[in-house]
Design a protein around this motif. Structure first.
Motif, PDB file in Angstrom:
ATOM      1  N   ARG A  31      75.932  10.135  33.654  1.00 46.91           N
ATOM      2  CA  ARG A  31      74.845  10.769  34.331  1.00 46.91           C
ATOM      3  C   ARG A  31      74.645  10.684  35.896  1.00 46.91           C
ATOM      4  NH1 ARG A  31      69.236   9.670  31.046  1.00 46.91           N
ATOM      5  NH2 ARG A  31      69.869   8.007  32.225  1.00 46.91           N
ATOM      6  N   GLN A  32      75.119   8.744  35.696  1.00 51.78           N
ATOM      7  CA  GLN A  32      74.798   8.924  37.229  1.00 51.78           C
ATOM      8  C   GLN A  32      75.587   9.320  38.317  1.00 51.78           C
ATOM      9  OE1 GLN A  32      75.509   4.270  36.277  1.00 51.78           O
ATOM     10  NE2 GLN A  32      72.891   4.189  35.783  1.00 51.78           N
ATOM     11  N   ALA A  33      77.274   8.910  37.330  1.00 52.05           N
ATOM     12  CA  ALA A  33      77.962  10.144  37.990  1.00 52.05           C
ATOM     13  C   ALA A  33      77.689  11.289  38.891  1.00 52.05           C
ATOM     14  CB  ALA A  33      79.864   9.601  37.505  1.00 52.05           C
ATOM     15  N   ARG A  34      77.748  12.429  37.559  1.00 51.71           N
ATOM     16  CA  ARG A  34      77.317  14.075  37.562  1.00 51.71           C
ATOM     17  C   ARG A  34      76.071  13.817  38.672  1.00 51.71           C
ATOM     18  NH1 ARG A  34      74.397  16.099  34.650  1.00 51.71           N
ATOM     19  NH2 ARG A  34      74.043  14.014  32.646  1.00 51.71           N
ATOM     20  N   PHE A  35      75.095  13.154  39.284  1.00 50.12           N
ATOM     21  CA  PHE A  35      73.851  13.134  40.361  1.00 50.12           C
ATOM     22  C   PHE A  35      74.590  12.869  41.247  1.00 50.12           C
ATOM     23  CE2 PHE A  35      71.001  11.056  43.197  1.00 50.12           C
ATOM     24  CZ  PHE A  35      70.177  11.683  43.253  1.00 50.12           C
ATOM     25  N   LEU A  36      75.584  12.078  41.297  1.00 51.19           N
ATOM     26  CA  LEU A  36      76.570  11.470  42.432  1.00 51.19           C
ATOM     27  C   LEU A  36      77.036  12.225  42.846  1.00 51.19           C
ATOM     28  CD1 LEU A  36      76.573   8.006  42.440  1.00 51.19           C
ATOM     29  CD2 LEU A  36      75.478   8.434  44.101  1.00 51.19           C
ATOM     30  N   LEU A  37      77.642  13.487  41.967  1.00 54.96           N
ATOM     31  CA  LEU A  37      78.567  14.207  42.662  1.00 54.96           C
ATOM     32  C   LEU A  37      77.973  15.004  43.420  1.00 54.96           C
ATOM     33  CD1 LEU A  37      81.705  15.530  42.519  1.00 54.96           C
ATOM     34  CD2 LEU A  37      80.921  16.695  40.563  1.00 54.96           C
ATOM     35  N   ASN A  38      76.652  15.483  42.811  1.00 55.86           N
ATOM     36  CA  ASN A  38      75.937  16.368  43.546  1.00 55.86           C
ATOM     37  C   ASN A  38      75.598  15.656  44.721  1.00 55.86           C
ATOM     38  OD1 ASN A  38      75.190  19.011  41.537  1.00 55.86           O
ATOM     39  ND2 ASN A  38      75.027  17.614  40.733  1.00 55.86           N
ATOM     40  N   VAL A  39      75.075  14.494  44.845  1.00 54.54           N
ATOM     41  CA  VAL A  39      74.756  14.213  46.444  1.00 54.54           C
ATOM     42  C   VAL A  39      75.688  14.133  47.627  1.00 54.54           C
ATOM     43  CG1 VAL A  39      73.844  12.069  47.471  1.00 54.54           C
ATOM     44  CG2 VAL A  39      72.983  12.811  45.698  1.00 54.54           C
ATOM     45  N   LEU A  40      76.945  13.651  47.150  1.00 51.39           N
ATOM     46  CA  LEU A  40      78.405  13.717  48.159  1.00 51.39           C
ATOM     47  C   LEU A  40      78.666  15.093  47.931  1.00 51.39           C
ATOM     48  CD1 LEU A  40      80.609  10.913  45.917  1.00 51.39           C
ATOM     49  CD2 LEU A  40      78.794  10.508  48.016  1.00 51.39           C
ATOM     50  N   LEU A  41      78.678  15.696  47.639  1.00 54.33           N
ATOM     51  CA  LEU A  41      79.464  17.669  48.134  1.00 54.33           C
ATOM     52  C   LEU A  41      78.402  17.927  48.633  1.00 54.33           C
ATOM     53  CD1 LEU A  41      80.595  18.299  44.765  1.00 54.33           C
ATOM     54  CD2 LEU A  41      82.264  17.623  46.742  1.00 54.33           C
ATOM     55  N   HIS A  42      76.810  17.256  48.267  1.00 52.17           N
ATOM     56  CA  HIS A  42      75.951  18.283  49.225  1.00 52.17           C
ATOM     57  C   HIS A  42      74.528  18.629  50.354  1.00 52.17           C
ATOM     58  CE1 HIS A  42      77.352  21.840  46.528  1.00 52.17           C
ATOM     59  NE2 HIS A  42      77.439  20.663  44.937  1.00 52.17           N
ATOM     60  N   SER A  43      74.796  16.612  50.246  1.00 59.30           N
ATOM     61  CA  SER A  43      73.909  16.051  51.406  1.00 59.30           C
ATOM     62  C   SER A  43      74.227  15.057  51.592  1.00 59.30           C
ATOM     63  CB  SER A  43      72.621  16.305  50.564  1.00 59.30           C
ATOM     64  OG  SER A  43      72.789  14.718  49.373  1.00 59.30           O
ATOM     65  N   GLY A  44      75.273  14.103  51.171  1.00 65.40           N
ATOM     66  CA  GLY A  44      74.981  12.733  50.905  1.00 65.40           C
ATOM     67  C   GLY A  44      73.906  11.482  51.228  1.00 65.40           C
ATOM     68  N   VAL A  45      72.769  12.589  50.715  1.00 62.37           N
ATOM     69  CA  VAL A  45      71.590  11.529  50.795  1.00 62.37           C
ATOM     70  C   VAL A  45      70.955  12.176  49.928  1.00 62.37           C
ATOM     71  CG1 VAL A  45      70.661  13.328  52.897  1.00 62.37           C
ATOM     72  CG2 VAL A  45      69.380  11.284  52.717  1.00 62.37           C
ATOM     73  N   PHE A  46      69.448  11.150  49.287  1.00 66.72           N
ATOM     74  CA  PHE A  46      68.909  11.271  48.100  1.00 66.72           C
ATOM     75  C   PHE A  46      67.599  10.705  48.367  1.00 66.72           C
ATOM     76  CE2 PHE A  46      71.016   8.204  46.060  1.00 66.72           C
ATOM     77  CZ  PHE A  46      70.107   7.810  45.474  1.00 66.72           C
ATOM     78  N   VAL A  47      66.945  11.241  47.238  1.00 65.15           N
ATOM     79  CA  VAL A  47      65.495  10.517  47.100  1.00 65.15           C
ATOM     80  C   VAL A  47      65.980  10.365  45.419  1.00 65.15           C
ATOM     81  CG1 VAL A  47      64.215  11.306  49.818  1.00 65.15           C
ATOM     82  CG2 VAL A  47      64.121  12.354  47.270  1.00 65.15           C
TER      83      VAL A  47
END
Length: 345
Positions: A31-47
């Motif tokens: 689950r953490q990897a799937r979330f991080l993949l979205n962050v890495l591909l689309h923003s590099g930053v999250f809340v």
């Protein structure tokens, strides 16, 4: 005997599956990897709120532990733009993590102004909120997907690009817009996301012109405009721009006139050029609306195709049939708490 090249087996689904394995190797759960993949591909930053929503959990020990791991192992850095209780962003910058997904030099890995970071948080929301689509982020993913999807229906030079330099030394950056494109497993329809960051739609006009050749050959597509609350009043201006470029092709006589006009403008910009005559001055003043200014800017990069595409009826026919559409989405979340200095966020 010369053998044909092996078939390209690449798909975004296969690429993302390999990326997930690479991220999980750093000790993250699926689950953490799937979330991080979205962050890495689309923003590099999250809340933190985005991770909780993605994981289906409430703020608590699990989200706190996840973020603590990222920060303590120096995968990410917290960005506090205001009072701590008003929210923080987390910038993922650990280069081996980026290298693991094949994007070691991604611009998202580098620090940026708070306003840009907040825009990326908005785009990440747009991706996480719509799980009906697989989202293309890096320019290489976009290019490989469309080359595979369209085969020889689009020439390489017609893909969205920006040119840098002049003449033979010029270089092209394909799919230069850091905006997600949604696709479904069978290829249609496609969703082109555009985040509104300015009251004037001039940059949006350039975005449409860069993508016009691509939209022309797709069967079904949607341009999805994301409006932060502070820019919701710009909706009509953006729809007007979309209507001009997508639903109102230029008349053949107008195309011919603009070809002459733009060529003369280019000549006048050369050193030592003879002055223009009075006829040119009058003609030039008649074509100074935002649509023609945008067309001129695009023509300077692509004099071969710009006006030809602007006069084509294919995109307009698609919109008439409902196969091409523009939709407006007002961002319902509040982002001002992330930075009191940013008007758009």
């Amino acid at each position: 005997m010369t053998l044909p090249p092996p078939p390209d087996r690449w798909t975004i689904e296969l690429a993302n599956a390999q990326r997930l394995e690479a991220i999980a190797a750093f000790g993250f759960t699926e689950r953490q990897a799937r979330f991080l993949l979205n962050v890495l591909l689309h923003s590099g930053v999250f809340v933190e709120r985005q991770y909780c929503s993605f994981a289906g959990i409430v703020h608590g020990q699990k989200s706190t532990d996840f973020i603590k791991t990222l920060v303590e192992q120096r995968f990410a850095t917290p960005i506090t733009t205001g009072k701590l209780h008003r929210g923080r962003m987390f910038h993922v910058h650990y280069k081996p993590l980026w290298a693991a997904i094949g994007e070691p030099d991604s611009r998202f890995r580098k620090p940026n102004a708070p306003g840009r970071m907040i825009e990326r948080v908005m785009l990440l929301d747009a991706v996480l909120d719509d799980r009906d689509f697989v989202w293309l982020g890096p320019s290489t993913d976009k290019r490989r997907h469309f080359v595979r999807h369209l085969s020889d229906r689009l020439d390489q030079r017609e893909y969205p690009r920006l040119l840098f330099g002049e003449g033979p030394a010029s270089t092209a950056r394909y799919f230069p817009d850091k905006l997600p494109i949604g696709m479904q497993p069978y290829g249609e329809p496609h969703v082109f996301v555009y985040l509104v960051t300015h009251p004037s739609p001039m940059d949006f006009r350039m975005f449409l012109l860069r993508h016009s050749a691509l939209l022309r050959v797709l069967l079904r597509w949607t341009v999805r405009l994301l409006f932060p609350r502070q820019l919701s009043k710009a909706r009509l201006a953006y729809l007007h721009a979309a209507r001009e470029h997508l639903a109102t092709p230029l008349e053949p006589s107008t195309v011919e006139t603009l070809e002459r006009l733009f060529a003369e403008r280019k000549r006048l910009a050369e050193p030592g050029a003879a002055p223009a005559d009075e006829c040119h001055a009058k003609l030039s003043s008649a074509y100074q609306t935002p649509r023609y200014r945008a067309l001129h800017r695009q023509w300077l990069d692509d004099p071969t195709n710009t006006l030809r595409l602007a006069g084509s009826r294919l995109i307009a026919d698609n919109t008439d049939r409902g196969h091409g559409q523009v939709e407006c989405v007002e961002l319902s979340r509040q982002y001002l708490h992330l930075s009191p200095l940013v008007d758009v966020a």
